[in-house]
Design a protein around this motif. Structure first.
Motif, PDB file in Angstrom:
ATOM      1  N   SER A 125      49.047  53.663 -37.488  1.00  0.00           N
ATOM      2  CA  SER A 125      48.077  53.285 -37.708  1.00  0.00           C
ATOM      3  C   SER A 125      47.299  53.097 -36.538  1.00  0.00           C
ATOM      4  O   SER A 125      46.719  52.937 -35.844  1.00  0.00           O
ATOM      5  CB  SER A 125      48.386  51.000 -36.976  1.00  0.00           C
ATOM      6  OG  SER A 125      47.568  50.015 -37.314  1.00  0.00           O
ATOM      7  N   VAL A 126      46.058  54.200 -37.612  1.00  0.00           N
ATOM      8  CA  VAL A 126      45.149  54.161 -36.969  1.00  0.00           C
ATOM      9  C   VAL A 126      44.004  53.386 -36.811  1.00  0.00           C
ATOM     10  O   VAL A 126      43.630  53.098 -34.897  1.00  0.00           O
ATOM     11  CB  VAL A 126      44.346  55.307 -37.804  1.00  0.00           C
ATOM     12  CG1 VAL A 126      42.839  55.750 -37.119  1.00  0.00           C
ATOM     13  CG2 VAL A 126      45.707  56.747 -37.602  1.00  0.00           C
ATOM     14  N   GLY A 127      43.955  52.215 -36.659  1.00  0.00           N
ATOM     15  CA  GLY A 127      43.375  50.801 -36.920  1.00  0.00           C
ATOM     16  C   GLY A 127      43.691  50.375 -35.431  1.00  0.00           C
ATOM     17  O   GLY A 127      43.073  50.030 -34.776  1.00  0.00           O
ATOM     18  N   ALA A 128      45.000  50.070 -35.420  1.00  0.00           N
ATOM     19  CA  ALA A 128      45.581  49.654 -34.316  1.00  0.00           C
ATOM     20  C   ALA A 128      45.275  51.018 -33.011  1.00  0.00           C
ATOM     21  O   ALA A 128      44.696  50.339 -32.054  1.00  0.00           O
ATOM     22  CB  ALA A 128      47.073  49.898 -34.314  1.00  0.00           C
ATOM     23  N   LYS A 129      45.332  51.939 -32.948  1.00  0.00           N
ATOM     24  CA  LYS A 129      45.170  53.205 -32.138  1.00  0.00           C
ATOM     25  C   LYS A 129      43.870  52.476 -31.600  1.00  0.00           C
ATOM     26  O   LYS A 129      42.979  52.725 -30.135  1.00  0.00           O
ATOM     27  CB  LYS A 129      45.607  54.159 -32.411  1.00  0.00           C
ATOM     28  CG  LYS A 129      46.948  54.585 -32.220  1.00  0.00           C
ATOM     29  CD  LYS A 129      47.278  56.274 -33.000  1.00  0.00           C
ATOM     30  CE  LYS A 129      48.535  56.071 -33.220  1.00  0.00           C
ATOM     31  NZ  LYS A 129      49.388  57.807 -34.190  1.00  0.00           N
ATOM     32  N   ARG A 130      43.088  53.052 -32.637  1.00  0.00           N
ATOM     33  CA  ARG A 130      41.298  53.078 -32.059  1.00  0.00           C
ATOM     34  C   ARG A 130      41.024  51.656 -31.827  1.00  0.00           C
ATOM     35  O   ARG A 130      40.484  51.448 -30.806  1.00  0.00           O
ATOM     36  CB  ARG A 130      40.164  53.016 -33.016  1.00  0.00           C
ATOM     37  CG  ARG A 130      40.358  54.317 -34.118  1.00  0.00           C
ATOM     38  CD  ARG A 130      39.272  54.372 -35.001  1.00  0.00           C
ATOM     39  NE  ARG A 130      39.467  55.836 -35.724  1.00  0.00           N
ATOM     40  CZ  ARG A 130      39.518  55.548 -37.088  1.00  0.00           C
ATOM     41  NH1 ARG A 130      39.228  55.010 -37.798  1.00  0.00           N
ATOM     42  NH2 ARG A 130      39.593  57.464 -37.894  1.00  0.00           N
ATOM     43  N   LEU A 136      40.629  48.409 -24.538  1.00  0.00           N
ATOM     44  CA  LEU A 136      41.067  49.372 -22.970  1.00  0.00           C
ATOM     45  C   LEU A 136      39.048  49.608 -22.368  1.00  0.00           C
ATOM     46  O   LEU A 136      39.273  49.106 -21.120  1.00  0.00           O
ATOM     47  CB  LEU A 136      41.779  50.712 -23.538  1.00  0.00           C
ATOM     48  CG  LEU A 136      43.321  49.645 -23.154  1.00  0.00           C
ATOM     49  CD1 LEU A 136      44.021  51.470 -23.201  1.00  0.00           C
ATOM     50  CD2 LEU A 136      43.461  48.825 -22.065  1.00  0.00           C
ATOM     51  N   LEU A 137      38.670  50.336 -23.224  1.00  0.00           N
ATOM     52  CA  LEU A 137      37.512  50.655 -23.024  1.00  0.00           C
ATOM     53  C   LEU A 137      36.308  49.501 -22.841  1.00  0.00           C
ATOM     54  O   LEU A 137      35.668  49.098 -21.891  1.00  0.00           O
ATOM     55  CB  LEU A 137      36.145  51.127 -23.711  1.00  0.00           C
ATOM     56  CG  LEU A 137      36.485  53.032 -24.820  1.00  0.00           C
ATOM     57  CD1 LEU A 137      36.062  53.545 -25.471  1.00  0.00           C
ATOM     58  CD2 LEU A 137      36.624  53.577 -22.932  1.00  0.00           C
TER      59      LEU A 137
END
Length: 190
Positions: A125-130, A136-137
């Motif tokens: 899941s790219v969305g979850a990674k982003r 975190l930022l």
């Protein structure tokens, strides 16, 4: 000709499962068409079918989330999770959407935990990674005092964080490209 009881039970269960799936599809159809009231009605009808229950709860949660009814959406996502402990794809989507709500509420730590759980269930899941990275930022940044509420200039926390993140990425992109001076001056410089 008599039908065996076991076969009758199988046929009835199968019909119930199909009816539940059809009402879920109906809710999805109305949601996709931008008709939340009709989608809610279809999902509520789906709650009558035990096989469709977790998906109906999830569908209701998604509709409520789109209507910015965060408390109702969280309630439905929790109910869905309780009724589908083995469906990894559904659990991934529940954690993802719960993370979205928590992020919008400013609970970046909770959002990060939800996005991590989402990634544990579906690492593609790219969305979850982003969104995990954004959470975190946001956690790493010192909290700034909120300005007084001005309805004309109201911006969601998510939008501000997203724009700050994009600005950082753009700055990094421009920093990483180096300009090298050309020494060939035989052509005219325009």
């Amino acid at each position: 000709m008599k039908m065996p009881v076991a076969l009758m039970a199988l046929v009835c269960c199968s019909c119930s499962r199909i009816a539940g799936e059809l009402t879920i599809m109906e809710g999805n159809f109305f949601y996709a068409r931008g008709e939340p009231d009709r989608a809610i009605a279809a999902y509520m009808h789906s709650l009558e079918y035990p096989e469709a229950l977790p998906y109906a709860e999830f569908g209701l949660g998604v509709v409520y989330l789109s209507m910015e009814e965060d408390a109702a959406a969280l309630e439905r996502f929790n109910a869905s999770e309780l009724n589908a402990p083995d469906d990894k794809q559904l659990l991934h989507r529940i954690r993802y959407n719960t993370g979205i709500i928590r992020f919008e509420q400013g609970d970046f730590e909770g959002a990060a935990a939800d996005f991590r759980q989402s990634l544990e269930l579906d690492g593609t899941s790219v969305g979850a990674k982003r969104n995990l990275e954004l959470s975190l930022l946001s956690l790493a940044r010192p909290r700034q005092r909120e300005p007084a509420a001005d309805p004309e200039h109201e911006t969601s926390t998510r939008t501000v964080v997203l724009f700050e993140y994009l600005r950082e990425k753009e700055r990094d992109q421009w920093k990483s490209t180096e300009w090298t001076e050309t020494t060939d001056q035989t052509e005219p410089d325009y």
